[in-house]
Scaffold this active site. Structure first.
Site, short mmCIF file in Angstrom:
data_model
loop_
_atom_site.label_atom_id
_atom_site.label_comp_id
_atom_site.label_asym_id
_atom_site.label_seq_id
_atom_site.Cartn_x
_atom_site.Cartn_y
_atom_site.Cartn_z
N HIS A 173 0.86 -1.06 -0.06
CA HIS A 173 -0.10 -0.16 -0.08
C HIS A 173 1.06 1.18 0.07
CE1 HIS A 173 -3.67 -2.51 1.82
NE2 HIS A 173 -3.84 -2.41 0.64
N LYS B 164 5.10 1.61 0.84
CA LYS B 164 6.00 1.36 -0.13
C LYS B 164 7.42 1.46 0.21
CE LYS B 164 2.67 2.44 -3.85
NZ LYS B 164 2.05 1.24 -3.89
N THR C 202 2.46 -5.21 -8.26
CA THR C 202 1.61 -4.26 -8.90
C THR C 202 2.43 -3.18 -9.12
OG1 THR C 202 1.26 -3.63 -6.43
CG2 THR C 202 -0.49 -5.19 -7.51
N GLY C 203 1.87 -2.42 -10.05
CA GLY C 203 2.28 -1.39 -10.85
C GLY C 203 3.23 -0.45 -10.22
N THR C 204 3.13 0.41 -9.56
CA THR C 204 3.81 1.66 -8.76
C THR C 204 4.87 1.04 -8.09
OG1 THR C 204 2.08 3.09 -9.09
CG2 THR C 204 3.91 3.88 -7.61
N THR C 205 4.49 0.01 -7.25
CA THR C 205 5.36 -0.93 -6.12
C THR C 205 6.62 -1.42 -7.27
OG1 THR C 205 3.56 -1.05 -4.71
CG2 THR C 205 5.74 -2.39 -4.50
N SER D 206 -1.53 -1.46 -11.46
CA SER D 206 -1.49 -0.76 -9.86
C SER D 206 -2.66 -1.48 -9.15
CB SER D 206 -1.60 0.83 -9.62
OG SER D 206 -2.97 1.14 -9.62
N GLY D 207 -2.82 -1.44 -8.03
CA GLY D 207 -3.59 -2.29 -7.37
C GLY D 207 -5.22 -1.90 -7.57
N ASP E 210 -4.07 -6.30 -8.17
CA ASP E 210 -4.30 -7.39 -7.06
C ASP E 210 -4.90 -8.55 -7.74
OD1 ASP E 210 -3.21 -5.63 -5.15
OD2 ASP E 210 -5.10 -4.82 -4.63
N ASP F 271 -1.16 -1.71 4.75
CA ASP F 271 -1.31 -0.69 5.79
C ASP F 271 -2.68 -0.68 6.51
OD1 ASP F 271 -1.55 1.74 7.32
OD2 ASP F 271 -1.23 3.00 5.50
N HIS G 258 -9.73 -0.12 -2.90
CA HIS G 258 -9.87 -1.40 -3.54
C HIS G 258 -9.57 -2.52 -2.47
CE1 HIS G 258 -5.65 -0.45 -3.12
NE2 HIS G 258 -5.41 -1.74 -3.31
N ASP H 38 -10.57 -6.07 -3.32
CA ASP H 38 -9.85 -6.74 -4.30
C ASP H 38 -8.49 -7.37 -3.35
OD1 ASP H 38 -11.22 -5.69 -6.49
OD2 ASP H 38 -9.81 -3.98 -6.74
N ARG I 75 -7.79 -14.33 0.01
CA ARG I 75 -8.23 -15.37 0.27
C ARG I 75 -7.67 -16.35 -0.87
NH1 ARG I 75 -11.92 -17.39 -3.03
NH2 ARG I 75 -13.37 -18.90 -2.23
#
Length: 158
Positions: free
Chosen positions: A21, A25, A47-50, A67-68, A73, A93, A100, A103, A109
């Site tokens: 989150h 990051k 995921t994208g930015t991370t 990105s999430g 996700d 976080d 989201h 997601d 899960r």
């Protein structure tokens, strides 16, 4: 008669998803720097930015998905189902609401359903990545979904 469980193998080289989150990051990037030698031996995605930020700050190659909030996700969850991700590091976080969140819950899960190791904080990530199992393959049992679906279909009213 089919077995209730099937055995899947997590290979010696792990396919690791890295997710964080926004408020976590920088913590994940620092963790990746501290564990760079180990992470280099594995296939990394995120995921994208991370993913982009980890690559920029550590030099580790991280394949980026969306990105999430834009479905990243869910893409990671789909890769778990396909057997292409077998380890998740997700610095979430708990003090900030995420738009989201459904997601994120779906991803957690599906990782549980497929018996995938998942760390949601630094302490758990440290324990997982420094486990002796990181250097070997690992067999784990997962519900035989084909059998489960066939049994449910048989029990539906005609």
């Amino acid at each position: 008669m089919e077995q209730d469980y099937i055995t899947l193998t997590i290979g010696k080289q792990k396919n690791i998803a890295l997710i964080a989150h926004d408020g976590k990051k920088s913590e994940l990037i620092q963790w990746c720097k501290e564990n760079e030698e180990i992470l280099r031996r594995h296939f990394l995605c995120g995921t994208g930015t991370t993913a982009r930020m980890i690559t920029e700050n550590t030099g580790l190659p991280v394949k980026g998905y969306n990105s999430g909030p834009l479905g990243g996700d869910q893409q990671i969850g789909a890769k778990i189902v396909e057997g292409k991700i077998d380890f998740v590091i997700f610095f979430s976080d708990p003090l900030t609401a995420a738009p989201h969140d459904p997601d994120v819950k779906a991803l957690l899960r599906i990782a549980q359903v497929y018996d995938i190791p998942i760390a949601n904080n630094k302490a758990t990530a440290d324990f997982l990545i420094h486990s002796s199992l990181m250097n070997e393959s690992y067999d784990h049992n997962v519900i035989n979904f084909n059998k489960s679906i066939a049994e449910r279909a048989q029990n539906l009213p005609h």
